[in-house]
Each structure stands twice: as structure tokens, then as C-alpha cells.
Design a protein around this motif. Structure first.
Motif, PDB file in Angstrom:
ATOM      1  N   SER A 152       0.842  -1.201   0.000  1.00 37.04           N
ATOM      2  CA  SER A 152       0.000   0.000   0.000  1.00 37.04           C
ATOM      3  C   SER A 152       0.874   1.245   0.000  1.00 37.04           C
ATOM      4  O   SER A 152       1.977   1.253   0.545  1.00 37.04           O
ATOM      5  CB  SER A 152      -0.936  -0.003   1.216  1.00 37.04           C
ATOM      6  N   TYR A 185       0.757   5.912  -0.806  1.00 39.64           N
ATOM      7  CA  TYR A 185      -0.038   7.124  -1.002  1.00 39.64           C
ATOM      8  C   TYR A 185       0.851   8.221  -1.560  1.00 39.64           C
ATOM      9  O   TYR A 185       2.079   8.178  -1.453  1.00 39.64           O
ATOM     10  CB  TYR A 185      -0.682   7.575   0.313  1.00 39.64           C
ATOM     11  N   VAL A 206      -4.693   7.273  -1.996  1.00 35.47           N
ATOM     12  CA  VAL A 206      -4.265   6.097  -1.231  1.00 35.47           C
ATOM     13  C   VAL A 206      -4.591   4.856  -2.049  1.00 35.47           C
ATOM     14  O   VAL A 206      -5.644   4.777  -2.690  1.00 35.47           O
ATOM     15  CB  VAL A 206      -4.951   6.041   0.150  1.00 35.47           C
ATOM     16  N   ALA A 237      -7.339  10.305   5.417  1.00 38.58           N
ATOM     17  CA  ALA A 237      -6.401   9.242   5.043  1.00 38.58           C
ATOM     18  C   ALA A 237      -5.538   8.831   6.230  1.00 38.58           C
ATOM     19  O   ALA A 237      -5.330   7.638   6.488  1.00 38.58           O
ATOM     20  CB  ALA A 237      -5.524   9.710   3.885  1.00 38.58           C
ATOM     21  N   GLU A 238      -5.033   9.815   6.965  1.00 39.41           N
ATOM     22  CA  GLU A 238      -4.142   9.518   8.084  1.00 39.41           C
ATOM     23  C   GLU A 238      -4.876   8.879   9.256  1.00 39.41           C
ATOM     24  O   GLU A 238      -4.237   8.379  10.185  1.00 39.41           O
ATOM     25  CB  GLU A 238      -3.422  10.790   8.516  1.00 39.41           C
ATOM     26  N   LEU A 251      -6.816   6.303   8.740  1.00 38.09           N
ATOM     27  CA  LEU A 251      -6.960   4.891   8.397  1.00 38.09           C
ATOM     28  C   LEU A 251      -6.129   4.042   9.360  1.00 38.09           C
ATOM     29  O   LEU A 251      -5.074   4.485   9.827  1.00 38.09           O
ATOM     30  CB  LEU A 251      -6.494   4.640   6.959  1.00 38.09           C
ATOM     31  N   PHE A 266      -1.979   3.682   9.467  1.00 36.81           N
ATOM     32  CA  PHE A 266      -1.621   4.379   8.227  1.00 36.81           C
ATOM     33  C   PHE A 266      -0.111   4.569   8.102  1.00 36.81           C
ATOM     34  O   PHE A 266       0.479   4.283   7.057  1.00 36.81           O
ATOM     35  CB  PHE A 266      -2.331   5.732   8.168  1.00 36.81           C
ATOM     36  N   LYS A 267       0.538   5.074   9.146  1.00 32.29           N
ATOM     37  CA  LYS A 267       1.962   5.398   9.070  1.00 32.29           C
ATOM     38  C   LYS A 267       2.824   4.164   8.827  1.00 32.29           C
ATOM     39  O   LYS A 267       3.820   4.219   8.107  1.00 32.29           O
ATOM     40  CB  LYS A 267       2.401   6.099  10.360  1.00 32.29           C
ATOM     41  N   ARG A 274       1.653   1.202   7.575  1.00 32.38           N
ATOM     42  CA  ARG A 274       1.134   0.371   6.490  1.00 32.38           C
ATOM     43  C   ARG A 274       1.377   0.981   5.113  1.00 32.38           C
ATOM     44  O   ARG A 274       1.645   0.263   4.149  1.00 32.38           O
ATOM     45  CB  ARG A 274      -0.365   0.148   6.706  1.00 32.38           C
ATOM     46  N   PHE A 275       1.315   2.316   5.003  1.00 25.95           N
ATOM     47  CA  PHE A 275       1.380   2.970   3.698  1.00 25.95           C
ATOM     48  C   PHE A 275       2.745   3.614   3.462  1.00 25.95           C
ATOM     49  O   PHE A 275       3.243   4.369   4.296  1.00 25.95           O
ATOM     50  CB  PHE A 275       0.293   4.043   3.578  1.00 25.95           C
TER      51      PHE A 275
END
Length: 226
Positions: free
Chosen positions: A121, A123, A140, A162-163, A165, A168-169, A171-172
Motif C-alpha cells: 500500500s 499514497y 491512497v 487518510a491519516e 486509516l 496508516f503510518k 502500512r502505507f
């Protein structure tokens, strides 16, 4: 105390893909122009004597503006729901399936089970405002892959959404702009290699990615738990 019902109780669920597909993106502006010029022609047909007068042209332009808005609303509310992209997703607790409908009316599908896929994943931030995406929003995306096939799903959403999710930090991966990626080639080869790999994924997204709403994107991540 009773627990809230799990989202899994509402599965399987069909998810709309590419609601803003290329046909819609061409049709909506065309309808706007069609409505505008139709308004001008209509006023001049009804009141030809006003055609050469400033007041007549003001009336014609006003009518064109009103009809342009009405035609666009017609496209958004009536034609758009009746003209799907030809692809849709089915989300289930054990995986996700993408369905294809082509012009020959054949139905094709490809299944991806959570326990069998590799998951990547990433972004990137929208730097300049696009037709329908504000500057500063995030694109994303995630890629599910098996030995034979892959599926890329993506969405556009505000930065704060988005952040929020899950994970997030961690995973993306943040796909950097081109200039920043080029600088990494000499300063940090390892990170540069990661960026190159995800840039390849992003190129695949551009050509074949399945766009979903921000809400559906978050739902898929919640169900997948990978």
C-alpha cells in the motif's frame, strides 16, 4: 452490554468501481456545453428580435447558464447511475472479487483471498488541483497480488481522513515526488529502490486501478485486516 454488530455481518457487499470513469468525465462537460448553447439558441428562436440587442444577449447567456447547470445535474443524477464502468467489486470476509462486464455481455471475475495475497500500500499527495480532486488530498492505494494476478484499488480523500486509516503510518509507503526520488538515488539507495518499486505499482494503478469511494476503501481495509 450488547456488542455493536460487526461489519462482517453485512457481507458480502457489492462495491461500485470507477463511478467517474472516462465516459462520464467526457459526458458531463459535454452536457454542460450542450445546455449552454441550447439556452442561447432557444432564446434567439423565441425572441429573434432581441438577438442583436445587449439585453437579448444577456437573456440568452443567462438562459444558457441555467440550462448548462440543469444538463450537468441531469448527467450526475440520472445518466451517471445508469452508466456503470463495467467493473465492480464484491467484498467478503475471506477475500475480494473483481467482476468485469465487456461489450459481448460476458461476465468475468477474478478472486483474491486475504490469506493468499501479498499486500502493498502507498499514497501520494495531490500537488496541483485536478478537475475533481482538491490540492492537498491524498491518493491512497493498495495492491493485492498472487503468483498469476494482481488487483489495485485506490481512492482520493482528504489528508486527515487518510491519516485516520488503521495503521496508516506503518502500512502505507509515501511515494515521493519525482525530484525527491531522484535525489534519493545518490543519498539513500535502499529507500530509492523501495520508491522505484512503488512507482511501478503507481504506474499500474494509473492504467488499471479500480477507484472506489473513500468510505469503501476504509471498509475494505477493515475487513481485510492485513
Amino acid at each position: 452490554m450488547p456488542q455493536e454488530p460487526s461489519v462482517h455481518h453485512n457481507l458480502p457487499r457489492e462495491i461500485l468501481v470507477d463511478s467517474e470513469h472516462i465516459g462520464i468525465r467526457v459526458l458531463i462537460p459535454f452536457l454542460g456545453l450542450l445546455g449552454f448553447f441550447s439556452g442561447i439558441v432557444l432564446v434567439n428562436l423565441i425572441q429573434p428580435a432581441l438577438g442583436d440587442l445587449v439585453g437579448g444577449w444577456c437573456l440568452a447567456l443567462g438562459a444558457g447558464g441555467i440550462l448548462s447547470i440543469l444538463f450537468v445535474q441531469l448527467g450526475e443524477r440520472v445518466i451517471k447511475p445508469l452508466w456503470p464502468s463495467g467493473r465492480y467489486l464484491t467484498l467478503a470476509s475471506d477475500g475480494i472479487t473483481i467482476h468485469y462486464r465487456n461489450t459481448s455481455k460476458k461476465h468475468l471475475e477474478r478472486q483474491f483471498y486475504w490469506h493468499e495475497v501479498d499486500f502493498h500500500s502507498w499514497y501520494w499527495e495531490v500537488e496541483t488541483r485536478k478537475t475533481r480532486i482538491p490540492r492537498g488530498w491524498y491518493c491512497v492505494a493498495f495492491r493485492l497480488s498472487t503468483e498469476e494476478h494482481h488487483l489495485i484499488v485506490y481512492a482520493f480523500m482528504p489528508k486527515t481522513e487518510a491519516e485516520a486509516l488503521p495503521r496508516f503510518k506503518e502500512r502505507f509507503v509515501h511515494l515521493l515526488p519525482k525530484k525527491a526520488r531522484e535525489e534519493l538515488a545518490t543519498t539513500d539507495p535502499r529507500t530509492s529502490a523501495t520508491q522505484t518499486r512503488y512507482k511501478q505499482f503507481e504506474s499500474q494503478r494509473w492504467f488499471e486501478g479500480a477507484e472506489v469511494s473513500a468510505t469503501d476503501f476504509a471498509l475494505i481495509l477493515e475487513v481485510a485486516s492485513i
